[in-house]
Design a protein around this motif. Structure first.
Motif, PDB file in Angstrom:
ATOM      1  N   SER A 111     -74.202  -0.683  12.425  1.00 59.73           N
ATOM      2  CA  SER A 111     -73.654  -1.441  13.544  1.00 59.73           C
ATOM      3  C   SER A 111     -74.468  -2.700  13.811  1.00 59.73           C
ATOM      4  CB  SER A 111     -73.627  -0.563  14.798  1.00 59.73           C
ATOM      5  OG  SER A 111     -73.256  -1.310  15.929  1.00 59.73           O
ATOM      6  N   ASP A 115     -72.556  -6.555  12.410  1.00 64.33           N
ATOM      7  CA  ASP A 115     -72.077  -7.617  13.282  1.00 64.33           C
ATOM      8  C   ASP A 115     -72.965  -8.832  13.055  1.00 64.33           C
ATOM      9  OD1 ASP A 115     -71.790  -9.368  15.549  1.00 64.33           O
ATOM     10  OD2 ASP A 115     -70.756  -7.736  16.583  1.00 64.33           O
ATOM     11  N   LYS A 116     -72.415  -9.874  12.454  1.00 62.71           N
ATOM     12  CA  LYS A 116     -73.234 -11.015  12.066  1.00 62.71           C
ATOM     13  C   LYS A 116     -73.858 -11.728  13.267  1.00 62.71           C
ATOM     14  CE  LYS A 116     -71.247 -12.040   7.555  1.00 62.71           C
ATOM     15  NZ  LYS A 116     -70.550 -10.780   7.369  1.00 62.71           N
ATOM     16  N   GLU A 118     -74.795 -10.165  16.258  1.00 72.84           N
ATOM     17  CA  GLU A 118     -75.897  -9.337  16.752  1.00 72.84           C
ATOM     18  C   GLU A 118     -77.049  -9.276  15.752  1.00 72.84           C
ATOM     19  OE1 GLU A 118     -76.178  -8.123  19.817  1.00 72.84           O
ATOM     20  OE2 GLU A 118     -74.314  -9.207  20.187  1.00 72.84           O
ATOM     21  N   SER A 160     -67.322 -12.568  12.142  1.00 74.38           N
ATOM     22  CA  SER A 160     -68.464 -11.732  12.516  1.00 74.38           C
ATOM     23  C   SER A 160     -68.515 -10.460  11.680  1.00 74.38           C
ATOM     24  CB  SER A 160     -68.395 -11.361  14.003  1.00 74.38           C
ATOM     25  OG  SER A 160     -69.500 -10.579  14.368  1.00 74.38           O
ATOM     26  N   ALA A 161     -67.345  -9.899  11.372  1.00 72.00           N
ATOM     27  CA  ALA A 161     -67.290  -8.655  10.590  1.00 72.00           C
ATOM     28  C   ALA A 161     -67.013  -8.934   9.120  1.00 72.00           C
ATOM     29  CB  ALA A 161     -66.208  -7.736  11.155  1.00 72.00           C
ATOM     30  N   ASP A 194     -60.849  -7.449  13.031  1.00 71.90           N
ATOM     31  CA  ASP A 194     -61.781  -8.009  14.014  1.00 71.90           C
ATOM     32  C   ASP A 194     -61.726  -9.524  13.855  1.00 71.90           C
ATOM     33  OD1 ASP A 194     -63.912  -8.929  15.505  1.00 71.90           O
ATOM     34  OD2 ASP A 194     -65.328  -7.410  14.796  1.00 71.90           O
ATOM     35  N   ARG A 196     -63.213 -11.934  15.619  1.00 71.62           N
ATOM     36  CA  ARG A 196     -64.316 -12.733  16.153  1.00 71.62           C
ATOM     37  C   ARG A 196     -64.968 -13.568  15.047  1.00 71.62           C
ATOM     38  NH1 ARG A 196     -68.605  -9.097  18.115  1.00 71.62           N
ATOM     39  NH2 ARG A 196     -67.854  -7.859  16.370  1.00 71.62           N
TER      40      ARG A 196
END
Length: 662
Positions: A111, A115-116, A118, A160-161, A194, A196
């Protein structure tokens, strides 16, 4: 140690994991979709479980079905490979709830690094160098444009994903930022569920260099680097280990930062920390892949480690028996990705049956990782990779030499493939010199790939090969019994070889022990040594003392010859036949300029124009999707739409008419 594991993947990576499991005495379970019922990974595994229809969201992405397959077959652990569910924390948790081991890191590490946005925050906290950018969630196109302007062009827009180059766009101005944000968002939504995206500064003249890490939760090691700068559309094409650019000091600094990040998320398995490196060897964290990388074989060849085996051992609770001092890089390894795509059509995907598939023989210097076989099918539903060709040498030049030879020996028919492009890359002086950046392909092939980009070779080599093949056929014809008296076939030595549009007078005589041929081309001697026989697709031997491998296809009364990425049409005539051939009229190809043709097999997602509409050059006409990638087709000139031949939702074949113009 586990007695049975399930591989939650397909293709070459599933086959790769099965090989190591068998070596370790572990039984394997394959999962498959209806499209993969006869796939190689299913044949290699001890058991197979059908998941569902071909689309991955109805088969390989179904967590519940894969977990149930583990329960039903008694699999104690799952290796996820790469792609699909390999970095899905929900999958890891679902397995854990059933007491099934995940051969990879725990859900929190997946996790945190998956997430790129985070992951970059965590990297910064761990003291890892990061690229300047905006890590927050971007609400709409206008905000994306504003952020891009504040960072300063050029910028990189990324899902992001994301992964594998999907959901990624480079923008040099406002218009490209607007279009890139919308395309990246749509692609991210369809590929990962996703939408984002984030935006960061694009480092010019960058190299993409990654560090392999291996951790058991207590001991964490960096296992050298891989140079992955040769990319097309952000998809790696050629990888090598070590990097020709990295010195020992930089390797140590990058490795220590990779280890620091791994420890920050309690990493436990094999993983990869990717960096972008500028011309001054300044490096910045890009992302961490919490799985096995496609390009892991090059690291295995230069270290002697089996990374899949260590992943399995760590998941089974074993500890690393290695220390950092044990990691030695010996020799050089290089990997070329063989894709089912047409490099002469802007690398558009190619699907269909592998009418012939014969990879080069494996040895200490050649390795082939594949998930296909002779007569198998390249499906439109999955990644277009056919195989990974990996070569090894004492140094970089030796690895390149082995790669060029192995590419010549890789015989594939029935689909288009990128071997000509790979051969061209290997011959580029800039590549041989190790002067690489992620812009290499865009700069070296600014106008796309064409036959002109292939290395110039002495045409006499192919002329000599064609002449010897023709001589062998002529000898056989002359030896047939029962020929009519007065009409016997006589062995002649003088011929004319037409290679493409050029004519070469040749003389061919047998010499030596029957495997030697004295070939004379325009008065110059080209001795040939070969044991080639009828029907053999590879002509292997020497011409004028130089080793050659030429692929041979019969074509009417002539041959199609392939060597060093290039192909040539060869026809052998008698001198009189050549005279007549020179004056034969040429058939002109049909004029297709009034049609928009589908450049690849795929799904027609949308048509942006209507009948009778006037269109301008550069205007979007239609969108075709193939292998999860959207391809926008635009007008090449002004015109008026006469007829729409295909409706959205249609499955198109290559060169099928979509739109006709006045």
């Amino acid at each position: 140690m586990f007695k049975k594991i399930l591989i939650a993947n397909r293709g070459e990576i599933a086959c790769r994991v099965i090989k190591t499991a068998k070596k370790m005495g572990i039984a394997t379970v394959a999962v498959y979709s209806e499209a993969d019922r006869d796939a190689l990974h299913v044949q290699m595994a001890d058991e197979g479980v059908l998941l569902g229809p071909p689309p991955s969201n109805q088969s390989y992405l179904l967590i519940d079905k894969i977990v149930q397959a583990c329960v039903d077959t008694g699999a104690e652990a799952v290796h996820p490979g790469y792609g699909f569910l390999s970095e899905n924390q929900a999958f890891q948790k679902a397995l854990a709830e059933k007491g099934i081991a995940f051969i990879g890191p725990d859900a929190w590490a997946i996790s945190a690094m998956g997430d790129k946005i985070e992951s970059k925050k965590l990297a910064k906290e761990a003291g890892v160098n990061t690229v300047p950018g905006y890590m927050g969630v971007i609400k709409d196109t206008e905000e994306a444009v504003k952020i891009a302007e504040e960072i300063g062009f050029p910028v990189m827009i990324k899902a992001s994903a994301g992964g594998g180059g999907k959901g990624m766009r480079l923008a040099w101005n406002v218009e490209e930022a607007r279009e890139g944000f919308e395309s990246a968002t749509n692609e991210a939504r369809s590929s990962f569920g996703d939408d984002r995206v984030f935006i960061e500064k694009f480092i010019e003249q960058p190299r993409h260099i990654e560090i392999q890490v291996l951790s058991d939760g207590e001991t964490c090691l960096y296992v050298g680097e891989r140079e992955c700068s040769i990319q097309r559309r952000h998809q790696k094409v050629i990888e090598e280990a070590p990097s020709p650019f990295i010195d020992p000091e930089t390797r140590k600094a990058m490795g220590e930062q990779a280890v620091a990040l791994s420890k920050a998320v309690d990493y436990k398995s094999a993983g990869t920390v990717e960096f972008i490196v500028d011309a001054n060897r300044n490096f910045y964290f890009l992302e961490m892949n919490t799985r096995l990388q496609v390009e892991h074989p090059v690291t295995e060849l230069v270290t002697g480690l089996d990374l899949v085996e260590w992943m399995i051992r760590i998941a089974a609770g074993e500890k690393l028996t290695l220390t950092q001092d044990d990691i030695k890089l010996t020799g050089w390894a290089m990997e070329s990705r063989i894709y089912a795509e047409d490099p002469y059509r802007n690398f558009l995907p190619s699907t269909g049956r592998l009418v012939y598939y014969r990879p080069p023989k494996e040895s200490d210097t050649v390795r082939v990782d594949t998930g296909v076989y002779d007569g198998g099918e390249i499906s439109m539903f999955y990644d277009p990779m056919v195989a990974k060709l990996i070569t090894y040498g004492a140094d970089r030049n030796a690895a390149i030499t082995e790669m060029r030879k192995a590419l010549d020996e890789f015989y594939i028919r029935g689909i288009s493939h990128n071997i000509p492009f790979l051969a061209s890359l290997m011959s580029k002086k800039r590549f041989v010199d190790g002067n690489l950046t992620t812009n290499f392909i865009a700069e070296e092939y600014a106008d796309g790939f064409s036959a002109d980009d292939l290395p110039a070779e002495d045409p006499s080599v192919l002329v000599a090969v064609a002449a010897v093949i023709n001589r062998l056929y002529a000898d056989r014809a002359a030896s047939v019994s029962g020929q009519l008296p007065g009409h016997e076939m006589h062995i002649r030595t003088d011929w004319v070889v037409r290679l493409n549009d050029d004519y070469y007078p040749v003389r061919v005589e047998r010499a030596g022990n029957g495997e030697h041929y004295a070939v004379e081309i325009e008065g110059e001697s080209y001795p040939v040594v070969t044991d080639w026989t009828f029907g053999e697709p590879l002509f292997v031997g020497t011409v004028k003392g130089k080793e050659v491998t030429v692929q041979v296809d019969g074509l009417g009364i002539g041959y199609r010859l392939f060597n060093n990425g290039a192909q040539a049409l060869a026809t052998v005539y008698t001198p009189r036949g050549a005279e007549l051939a020179r004056v034969m009229p040429k058939k002109e190809p049909p004029d297709l300029s009034k049609f928009l043709l589908s450049p690849m097999p795929g799904l027609l997602v949308s048509v942006a124009v209507s009948e009778g509409q006037e269109v301008k050059s550069g205007e979007t006409l239609a969108v075709v999707e193939a292998m999860k990638m959207e391809n926008v087709l635009k007008a090449e000139m002004d015109g008026t739409v006469k007829k729409i031949h295909a409706a959205p939702g249609a499955s198109l074949s290559v060169d099928e008419i979509i739109i006709e113009f006045e």
